[in-house]
Design a protein around this motif. Structure first.
Motif, short mmCIF file in Angstrom:
data_model
loop_
_atom_site.label_atom_id
_atom_site.label_comp_id
_atom_site.label_asym_id
_atom_site.label_seq_id
_atom_site.Cartn_x
_atom_site.Cartn_y
_atom_site.Cartn_z
N GLN A 161 65.63 -57.98 54.21
CA GLN A 161 64.77 -56.79 54.16
C GLN A 161 65.48 -55.57 54.75
O GLN A 161 65.36 -54.46 54.23
N TYR A 162 66.23 -55.78 55.82
CA TYR A 162 66.94 -54.66 56.45
C TYR A 162 68.05 -54.15 55.53
O TYR A 162 68.24 -52.93 55.38
N LYS A 164 68.13 -54.31 52.29
CA LYS A 164 67.51 -53.58 51.19
C LYS A 164 67.05 -52.19 51.63
O LYS A 164 67.10 -51.23 50.86
N SER A 165 66.60 -52.06 52.89
CA SER A 165 66.18 -50.74 53.38
C SER A 165 67.36 -49.79 53.45
O SER A 165 67.20 -48.57 53.35
N LEU A 291 60.13 -50.12 61.37
CA LEU A 291 60.31 -50.78 60.08
C LEU A 291 59.10 -51.64 59.73
O LEU A 291 58.66 -51.68 58.58
N SER A 294 55.93 -49.41 59.03
CA SER A 294 56.02 -48.73 57.73
C SER A 294 55.88 -49.68 56.55
O SER A 294 55.77 -49.25 55.40
N THR A 296 58.28 -51.70 55.66
CA THR A 296 59.63 -51.97 55.13
C THR A 296 60.06 -53.39 55.42
O THR A 296 60.72 -54.03 54.61
N VAL A 297 59.69 -53.89 56.58
CA VAL A 297 59.98 -55.27 56.97
C VAL A 297 58.66 -55.97 57.27
O VAL A 297 57.81 -55.44 57.98
#
Length: 331
Positions: A161-162, A164-165, A291, A294, A296-297
């Motif tokens: 996930q990180y 991809k961010s 993260l 938001s 995102t993760v």
């Protein structure tokens, strides 16, 4: 207060016990956290089995655990940024979170993500910091490609996930039963290692995050491009890290011998290779919190065990088949 400790080095099933210990007192720079949850990491098992004796000296018996989430119930006179009642999470430098209260230096503590439970927050610190520091060490950039093996594990699922961010193209491996779930994390190509040889698919990657060690560390060089990077969490100690650890000459020579195959591959590929020892970092915990808040993760809890069943939680993680994190619920 109750604590889960190990009494010596050896088999987890024989060396871990529940103890009664004294409630900690805090210094002027610390906070006292009433522990609501802590998470189990493979690191806990390695410590008990004595695999880190060369780099860590523990006074036994020692309380296990590195991750904690809970509520601040006391703070030192030099702690301006936290209040009694704050919900926080942390990765501690030394062990001691599988217990009811934990004293932690304020520099290692962050407010927990507002959209998480205590169990979810406790699952984040060690794996999140490890993934962030490893990818920063490799200077992963948008548009680059990375292989993250074991995508269903704690570090792997966060790292996917990180990455991809950041904007990277992510390859990962997992077992057949976890392919669908890992795809939902955002990986671009999920390889079922039980049916497919990942080295035939991943070619000229910019980076490999080596989470497995042994022969997988060596195989990492076969899938990176010339000039690529292998960032390892479990492989042989590189020369730069050995120097940074200020090891003696004999130890450095021994480590150089152990990494001789890696050294040859580094030269053949003009590669960058580095072992990452994760360090507690409140600023990066704040980044993790942002993260998560938001979206995102996302966190993933495999199983939750009560404190009294921590030994079973450790043995479950030792099997190496977890899907996300295993958490100890303390309150």
């Amino acid at each position: 207060m109750k604590a889960i400790q190990f009494t010596g080095y050896g088999e987890v099933s024989k060396k871990v016990k529940t103890s009664e210990i004294v409630k900690p007192t805090i210094s002027k720079d610390e906070v006292l956290i009433e522990t609501y949850a802590a998470s189990v990491n493979p690191l806990d098992i390695k410590v008990v089995e004595g695999k880190l004796k060369s780099v860590s000296n523990f006074k036994l018996p020692t309380t296990l655990g590195y991750d904690v989430s809970g509520i601040i119930i006391e703070k030192g006179e030099n702690v301006p940024n936290f209040n009694i009642g704050d919900e926080v999470f942390s990765k501690v430098n030394r062990q001691g979170t599988f217990t009811e209260f934990v004293a932690v230096n304020q520099k290692l503590v962050s407010l927990k993500p507002k959209n998480t439970t205590f169990e979810e927050a406790a699952s984040l610190p060690l794996v999140g910091l490890t993934a962030i520091q490893a990818l920063k060490r490799g200077k992963l950039k948008s548009g680059e490609s990375i292989l993250i093996p074991a995508g269903s594990g704690g570090v792997g699922s966060f790292a996917i996930q990180y990455a991809k961010s950041i904007g990277a193209y992510v390859y990962t491996t997992t077992s057949s039963e976890n392919v669908s779930w890992v795809k939902k994390l955002g990986a671009d190509e999920v390889i079922d290692y039980k049916t497919v040889d990942y080295t035939a698919i991943v070619q000229d990657a910019d980076m490999v995050l080596d989470t497995l060690g042994n022969e997988y560390t060596e195989e990492a060089f076969s899938v990176i491009k010339n000039g690529g990077k292998v960032i390892t969490l479990v492989g042989p100690v590189d020369k730069e890290t050995a120097n940074r650890m200020k090891l003696n000459k004999i130890t450095k020579l021994f480590l150089a011998f152990k990494r001789r195959k890696i050294t040859k591959q580094i030269k053949q590929k003009s590669a960058f290779y580095s072992l990452v020892f994760m360090r507690a970092n409140a600023k990066q915990l704040n980044e993790i919190s942002e993260l998560v808040e938001s979206g995102t993760v996302k966190t993933k809890i495999d199983k939750v065990f009560p404190l009294k069943d921590t030994l079973n939680a450790l043995l479950y993680v030792k099997k190496g088949r977890t899907k996300g994190k295993v958490v100890i619920k303390i309150k």
